[in-house]
Design a protein around this motif. Sequence first.
Motif, mmCIF file in Angstrom:
data_model
loop_
_atom_site.group_PDB
_atom_site.id
_atom_site.type_symbol
_atom_site.label_atom_id
_atom_site.label_comp_id
_atom_site.label_asym_id
_atom_site.label_seq_id
_atom_site.Cartn_x
_atom_site.Cartn_y
_atom_site.Cartn_z
ATOM 1 N N LEU A 52 24.824 37.251 -32.298
ATOM 2 C CA LEU A 52 24.191 35.948 -32.433
ATOM 3 C C LEU A 52 23.078 35.828 -31.399
ATOM 4 O O LEU A 52 23.298 36.042 -30.209
ATOM 5 C CB LEU A 52 25.218 34.840 -32.213
ATOM 6 C CG LEU A 52 24.700 33.404 -32.221
ATOM 7 C CD1 LEU A 52 24.262 33.002 -33.622
ATOM 8 C CD2 LEU A 52 25.761 32.445 -31.700
ATOM 9 N N VAL A 53 21.881 35.480 -31.847
ATOM 10 C CA VAL A 53 20.759 35.271 -30.922
ATOM 11 C C VAL A 53 20.998 33.959 -30.190
ATOM 12 O O VAL A 53 21.092 32.898 -30.808
ATOM 13 C CB VAL A 53 19.422 35.246 -31.682
ATOM 14 C CG1 VAL A 53 18.274 34.935 -30.713
ATOM 15 C CG2 VAL A 53 19.184 36.582 -32.384
ATOM 16 N N SER A 54 21.105 34.032 -28.868
ATOM 17 C CA SER A 54 21.371 32.828 -28.082
ATOM 18 C C SER A 54 20.127 32.273 -27.405
ATOM 19 O O SER A 54 20.068 31.082 -27.124
ATOM 20 C CB SER A 54 22.458 33.103 -27.038
ATOM 21 O OG SER A 54 22.135 34.225 -26.241
ATOM 22 N N ASP A 86 27.036 24.246 -43.474
ATOM 23 C CA ASP A 86 26.377 23.343 -42.536
ATOM 24 C C ASP A 86 26.875 23.515 -41.111
ATOM 25 O O ASP A 86 26.149 23.224 -40.154
ATOM 26 C CB ASP A 86 26.586 21.891 -42.975
ATOM 27 C CG ASP A 86 25.699 21.524 -44.157
ATOM 28 O OD1 ASP A 86 24.880 22.367 -44.571
ATOM 29 O OD2 ASP A 86 25.833 20.406 -44.671
ATOM 30 N N LEU A 87 28.105 23.980 -40.947
ATOM 31 C CA LEU A 87 28.651 24.172 -39.614
ATOM 32 C C LEU A 87 27.891 25.240 -38.842
ATOM 33 O O LEU A 87 27.848 25.217 -37.616
ATOM 34 C CB LEU A 87 30.130 24.551 -39.724
ATOM 35 C CG LEU A 87 30.993 24.474 -38.466
ATOM 36 C CD1 LEU A 87 30.985 23.061 -37.891
ATOM 37 C CD2 LEU A 87 32.416 24.911 -38.779
ATOM 38 N N TYR A 88 27.283 26.182 -39.545
ATOM 39 C CA TYR A 88 26.552 27.276 -38.909
ATOM 40 C C TYR A 88 25.068 27.269 -39.268
ATOM 41 O O TYR A 88 24.357 28.234 -38.959
ATOM 42 C CB TYR A 88 27.184 28.617 -39.301
ATOM 43 C CG TYR A 88 28.549 28.787 -38.688
ATOM 44 C CD1 TYR A 88 28.706 29.398 -37.450
ATOM 45 C CD2 TYR A 88 29.680 28.287 -39.315
ATOM 46 C CE1 TYR A 88 29.958 29.520 -36.868
ATOM 47 C CE2 TYR A 88 30.936 28.395 -38.742
ATOM 48 C CZ TYR A 88 31.069 29.018 -37.518
ATOM 49 O OH TYR A 88 32.311 29.125 -36.933
ATOM 50 N N GLU A 89 24.614 26.213 -39.896
ATOM 51 C CA GLU A 89 23.215 26.104 -40.300
ATOM 52 C C GLU A 89 22.279 26.350 -39.119
ATOM 53 O O GLU A 89 22.410 25.741 -38.056
ATOM 54 C CB GLU A 89 22.952 24.708 -40.869
ATOM 55 C CG GLU A 89 21.504 24.417 -41.217
ATOM 56 C CD GLU A 89 21.125 24.863 -42.624
ATOM 57 O OE1 GLU A 89 19.936 24.754 -42.962
ATOM 58 O OE2 GLU A 89 22.017 25.308 -43.362
ATOM 59 N N GLY A 90 21.333 27.297 -39.290
ATOM 60 C CA GLY A 90 20.355 27.583 -38.253
ATOM 61 C C GLY A 90 20.724 28.717 -37.327
ATOM 62 O O GLY A 90 19.881 29.164 -36.543
ATOM 63 N N THR A 226 20.554 23.306 -31.376
ATOM 64 C CA THR A 226 19.529 24.296 -31.049
ATOM 65 C C THR A 226 18.158 23.650 -30.924
ATOM 66 O O THR A 226 17.368 24.011 -30.043
ATOM 67 C CB THR A 226 19.519 25.405 -32.111
ATOM 68 O OG1 THR A 226 20.776 26.088 -32.071
ATOM 69 C CG2 THR A 226 18.408 26.408 -31.850
ATOM 70 N N GLY A 227 17.861 22.682 -31.771
ATOM 71 C CA GLY A 227 16.600 21.963 -31.634
ATOM 72 C C GLY A 227 16.510 21.244 -30.308
ATOM 73 O O GLY A 227 15.458 21.226 -29.658
ATOM 74 N N HIS A 236 13.451 29.147 -27.163
ATOM 75 C CA HIS A 236 14.354 28.925 -28.283
ATOM 76 C C HIS A 236 15.769 29.318 -27.877
ATOM 77 O O HIS A 236 16.046 30.479 -27.584
ATOM 78 C CB HIS A 236 13.887 29.725 -29.498
ATOM 79 C CG HIS A 236 12.478 29.406 -29.898
ATOM 80 N ND1 HIS A 236 12.100 28.164 -30.350
ATOM 81 C CD2 HIS A 236 11.354 30.154 -29.872
ATOM 82 C CE1 HIS A 236 10.805 28.164 -30.605
ATOM 83 N NE2 HIS A 236 10.325 29.354 -30.326
ATOM 84 N N GLN A 237 16.656 28.320 -27.832
ATOM 85 C CA GLN A 237 18.024 28.537 -27.397
ATOM 86 C C GLN A 237 18.998 28.054 -28.453
ATOM 87 O O GLN A 237 18.772 27.028 -29.099
ATOM 88 C CB GLN A 237 18.305 27.767 -26.091
ATOM 89 C CG GLN A 237 17.426 28.190 -24.940
ATOM 90 C CD GLN A 237 18.237 28.639 -23.738
ATOM 91 O OE1 GLN A 237 19.444 28.834 -23.826
ATOM 92 N NE2 GLN A 237 17.568 28.828 -22.628
ATOM 93 N N ASN A 238 20.103 28.793 -28.626
ATOM 94 C CA ASN A 238 21.170 28.333 -29.494
ATOM 95 C C ASN A 238 21.998 27.315 -28.720
ATOM 96 O O ASN A 238 22.690 27.647 -27.758
ATOM 97 C CB ASN A 238 22.047 29.507 -29.940
ATOM 98 C CG ASN A 238 23.082 29.088 -30.965
ATOM 99 O OD1 ASN A 238 23.940 28.255 -30.704
ATOM 100 N ND2 ASN A 238 22.998 29.667 -32.146
#
Length: 265
Positions: A52-54, A86-90, A226-227, A236-238
């Motif tokens: 996962l990109v954090s 939706d729980l993992y959207e993005g 994340t936004g 850009h951060q998770n």
Amino acid sequence: MSDPANATAGASQPHDEASTRAWEGLPPDTIILAPASSAPPMRCPDDVWAMLVSAVDIIGDTDPDRAGEVALFTGHWVPQQPPANDLYEGDLVVRLHHPADPLPRDDAADIEMLLAYQGRWQRVGRWCGLDDHWPRLVAPTAAAVMGLHCDLSETSVRFETASPPISSPPIKWARGGVAELLNAGLVTAGEELVWDRRNLGVRHTARIRADGALVLADGRVYANPTGATTALGGNHQNGWGAFRRTSDGRTLGDLRGELRTRRGQ
């Protein structure tokens, strides 16, 4: 808005992985892909699905001499493939495979990048036969994808609602999973979240709105964690691993994992 945390701000950018994680407010299991003091992984371990990109940060035109340089690229292993709902959207992941052509090679990797979007893990990039410089080659694409998704989420907030107060009834547009945590009773509307960036001596706060959006201390509203972290961190951060619930210190990612366990996923 940010408040002083109980730490002393560092005088310069850290150079070791532990200090970088603390500087950026990243979880302790984060792998620093760039800038890195050791070679990056070339395969996903046998017991994981993807990385996962954090966080990812590309230097922009504000520093012309270094524009386009990868300032930060990090991730952490995800053991099993989560549903792209939706729980993992993005969420953005990279998968590291043996090269398919012409012959398998241990010193090269095929890189696949996937984004959880509209109920599917959609491929947004693929690179074949890369050497151990792959993090610097794929990081710009990761930044662009995360930035576009966050921009679209923020636009949805501005377009669909006039920022109702925290106690107002839920509305339908919110995505990104926090709304599902609300529905499951794992968080409550008005609850405070905190993101400590200890080596910077900075503490960011946000509150959960009744529709699952996050309201920052300065009033800005973001559709997903994340936004919010991207807006606060300058890269850009998770946000699932960054924001912690003030009441007990649990990250939104921990709560998301609990909900997934409840659902038997």
